[in-house]
Write an enzyme that holds these catalytic residues in place. Structure first.
Site, mmCIF file in Angstrom:
data_model
loop_
_atom_site.group_PDB
_atom_site.id
_atom_site.type_symbol
_atom_site.label_atom_id
_atom_site.label_comp_id
_atom_site.label_asym_id
_atom_site.label_seq_id
_atom_site.Cartn_x
_atom_site.Cartn_y
_atom_site.Cartn_z
ATOM 1 N N GLY A 129 -80.715 -4.764 -33.362
ATOM 2 C CA GLY A 129 -79.530 -3.975 -33.696
ATOM 3 C C GLY A 129 -79.601 -2.484 -33.513
ATOM 4 N N GLU A 143 -86.357 -8.113 -33.476
ATOM 5 C CA GLU A 143 -85.724 -8.697 -32.286
ATOM 6 C C GLU A 143 -84.863 -7.685 -31.540
ATOM 7 O OE1 GLU A 143 -83.354 -11.677 -34.329
ATOM 8 O OE2 GLU A 143 -85.000 -13.114 -34.267
ATOM 9 N N PRO A 144 -85.447 -6.615 -31.014
ATOM 10 C CA PRO A 144 -84.613 -5.631 -30.319
ATOM 11 C C PRO A 144 -84.078 -6.158 -28.991
ATOM 12 C CG PRO A 144 -86.926 -5.051 -30.119
ATOM 13 C CD PRO A 144 -86.865 -6.243 -31.034
ATOM 14 N N TYR A 203 -65.647 -3.610 -26.247
ATOM 15 C CA TYR A 203 -66.115 -2.852 -27.425
ATOM 16 C C TYR A 203 -65.774 -1.375 -27.336
ATOM 17 C CZ TYR A 203 -68.954 -7.075 -27.303
ATOM 18 O OH TYR A 203 -69.371 -8.375 -27.204
ATOM 19 N N CYS A 255 -57.602 -7.154 -12.142
ATOM 20 C CA CYS A 255 -56.163 -7.134 -12.411
ATOM 21 C C CYS A 255 -55.867 -7.021 -13.904
ATOM 22 C CB CYS A 255 -55.510 -8.383 -11.828
ATOM 23 S SG CYS A 255 -55.736 -8.485 -10.051
ATOM 24 N N GLU A 256 -56.364 -5.967 -14.512
ATOM 25 C CA GLU A 256 -56.146 -5.702 -15.938
ATOM 26 C C GLU A 256 -56.025 -4.198 -16.102
ATOM 27 O OE1 GLU A 256 -56.562 -7.970 -18.687
ATOM 28 O OE2 GLU A 256 -56.905 -9.642 -17.312
ATOM 29 N N TYR A 301 -76.272 -6.001 -21.947
ATOM 30 C CA TYR A 301 -75.037 -6.797 -22.047
ATOM 31 C C TYR A 301 -74.087 -6.610 -20.866
ATOM 32 C CZ TYR A 301 -76.783 -7.527 -26.758
ATOM 33 O OH TYR A 301 -77.573 -7.857 -27.824
HETATM 34 C C1 LIG Z 1 -77.906 -10.042 -30.591
HETATM 35 C C2 LIG Z 1 -79.010 -10.327 -31.486
HETATM 36 C C3 LIG Z 1 -80.151 -9.519 -31.463
HETATM 37 C C4 LIG Z 1 -80.266 -8.291 -30.619
HETATM 38 O O1 LIG Z 1 -79.367 -7.317 -31.012
HETATM 39 P P1 LIG Z 1 -79.364 -5.885 -30.293
HETATM 40 O O2 LIG Z 1 -78.258 -5.172 -30.937
HETATM 41 O O3 LIG Z 1 -79.125 -6.124 -28.858
HETATM 42 O O4 LIG Z 1 -80.692 -5.269 -30.555
HETATM 43 C C5 LIG Z 1 -81.210 -9.868 -32.269
HETATM 44 N N1 LIG Z 1 -81.144 -10.954 -33.070
HETATM 45 C C6 LIG Z 1 -80.055 -11.743 -33.120
HETATM 46 C C7 LIG Z 1 -80.052 -12.921 -33.996
HETATM 47 C C8 LIG Z 1 -78.959 -11.445 -32.348
HETATM 48 O O5 LIG Z 1 -77.874 -12.214 -32.416
#
Ligand SMILES: *Cc1c(COP(=O)(O)O)cnc(C)c1O
Length: 419
Positions: A242, A280-281, A322, A349-350, A378
């Site tokens: 996140g 989990e980056p 977003y 086409c948007e 992403y």
């Molecule tokens: C999307 C996600 C992430 C990664 O999030 P980032 O904002 O890209 O760092 C990590 N863990 C889970 C469960 C996610 O859904």
């Protein structure tokens, strides 16, 4: 004076005397000739450096810890392979990312599988591959796993919890608030944990939370630690991803060291010292190492100055979905003075197919190259075939050498599934 946009490119970006952007020793006009446009260009050394920065920051502060790359931020086998080579595990959302991770050579024990709607087939692939951790999000996951795990073996699981913390990011990428479709609130999580602890086929390893994405303030991410600790003592606590990435001149996300430091301060306060921590980056791991190279296809000076390029929503949905703000520059004319206010639009086409609005640019001409930095996260993920668009290649550059790790789709590819 160097063009300020260079700050948003990987560190080895520079400008040749003729005003052409270079990356890791290669000129972007050469890249455009060799691979065509649009192309997603990745500075491999920068990607590796970021993976090491994360790995080292976490290992220094909490030795029993591991970084798993959230594959969904850039689900290319070659990107997963870089992460694996740098010693990271992989977070996968679903069967496809797991299968590419296995092709990338990941040790299945270092894989964490997520998903709020995993199918039986996906869980079967996970169990057969003997991945380390399945993050269960609901009772149905547990029902399915109990059907799939062969007797005499056990599958390690984490339980995904709604930490009930708010964050200041876009509502579409908030996942930690009450009412999120992801995970279970504390009371429901406790019941499911008790069920898993009683199961001979499942090993209740710990709990997981993910607050959201593109979060600049690490305190908002660290706020999930106490709610996880309140659920009990476990061998593993997975604190999710996140951290925000830098897209614009104004963005000031926390550094990896600040982020990890803030998380670990909360961990020291609330979690058992011997527990294993996982982070989990995704976005912050990959965004800054890549940019997208386009060619200007039309310039229309009318109600506004429309600079249209050969891509758009087909290769970047972040802007449309977003409201993500980007910056951009004419990559062959980096010495030219910004002369006019423009809106950079895509080819789809948007009316919402807008890449950058507004932007100051030198007077653009058809055929100019336009580079948009900070597109690693992403973009490839959500690339699509809208309007018969051929998804662009992913090109790795390193020491002046460039190679496609994913080729551009061909016209034939567009009909490859017709029956
Ligand atoms: C999307 C996600 C992430 C990664 O999030 P980032 O904002 O890209 O760092 C990590 N863990 C889970 C469960 C996610 O859904």
């Amino acid at each position: 004076m160097a063009h300020p946009i260079l700050d948003l490119f990987p560190p080895r970006a520079a400008v040749d005397p003729d005003g052409t952007l270079t990356i890791a020793g290669g000129r972007v006009d050469d890249l455009a000739r060799e691979f065509g446009t649009p192309a997603i260009v990745v500075d491999e050394a920068s990607l590796r450096a970021r993976a090491r920065e994360y790995r080292d920051a976490l290992a220094t502060g909490w030795p029993n810890a591991r970084v798993v790359f959230a594959s969904k931020a850039f689900p290319a086998t070659a990107v997963q392979r870089v992460m694996v080579e740098e010693g990271l595990g992989l977070d996968v959302a679903g069967g496809g990312e797991l299968l590419s991770g296995l092709r990338a050579g990941v040790d299945p024990a270092l894989v964490v599988m997520h998903g709020n709607a995993k199918t039986t087939e996906e869980l079967r692939i996970a169990v057969e591959a003997r991945i380390g951790l399945v993050v269960v999000d609901n009772e149905d996951d547990v029902d399915r796993l109990e059907q799939l795990v062969p007797s005499g073996t056990v599958q390690g699981v984490l339980v995904r919890v709604v930490p009930e913390v708010a964050s200041s990011t876009h509502p579409h990428v908030q996942t930690g608030q009450v009412g999120s479709k992801f995970g279970l609130t504390a009371a429901a999580a406790r019941l499911l944990i008790a069920r898993i602890e009683a199961s001979p086929l499942l090993d209740m390893r710990g709990v997981h939370a993910h607050v959201g994405s593109q979060i600049m303030d690490p305190a908002e991410l660290a706020a999930a630690v106490a709610p996880l600790a309140a659920l009990g003592t476990f061998p593993v606590y997975d604190l999710g991803g996140g951290l925000g990435a830098r897209y614009t001149y104004e963005d000031r996300p926390a550094s990896v060291d600040e982020y990890v430091g803030t998380l670990l301060a909360a961990a020291r306060e609330h979690l058992p010292a011997e527990a294993e921590l996982i982070i989990e980056p995704g976005r912050s791991m990959v965004n800054g190492s890549a940019f997208t190279l386009y060619t200007v296809t039309t310039v229309k000076r009318d109600a506004r100055n429309f600079v249209a390029v050969d891509g758009g929503m087909g290769d970047n949905l972040e802007a449309a979905m977003y409201d993500q703000r980007y910056e951009a520059a004419l990559a062959g004319r980096m010495h030219d003075e910004d002369a006019e206010d423009v809106v950079v639009v895509g080819r789809h086409c948007e009316s919402g197919d807008v890449l950058v609005d507004p932007l100051r640019l030198p007077a653009a001409r058809v055929g100019d190259l336009l580079a948009v930095p900070a597109t690693g996260a992403y973009t490839h993920t959500m690339a699509n075939n809208y309007n018969g668009y051929r998804r662009p290649p992913v090109v790795f550059v390193r020491d002046g050498e460039a190679r496609a790790v994913i080729r551009r789709e061909t016209w034939e590819d567009l009909f490859g599934r017709d029956v």
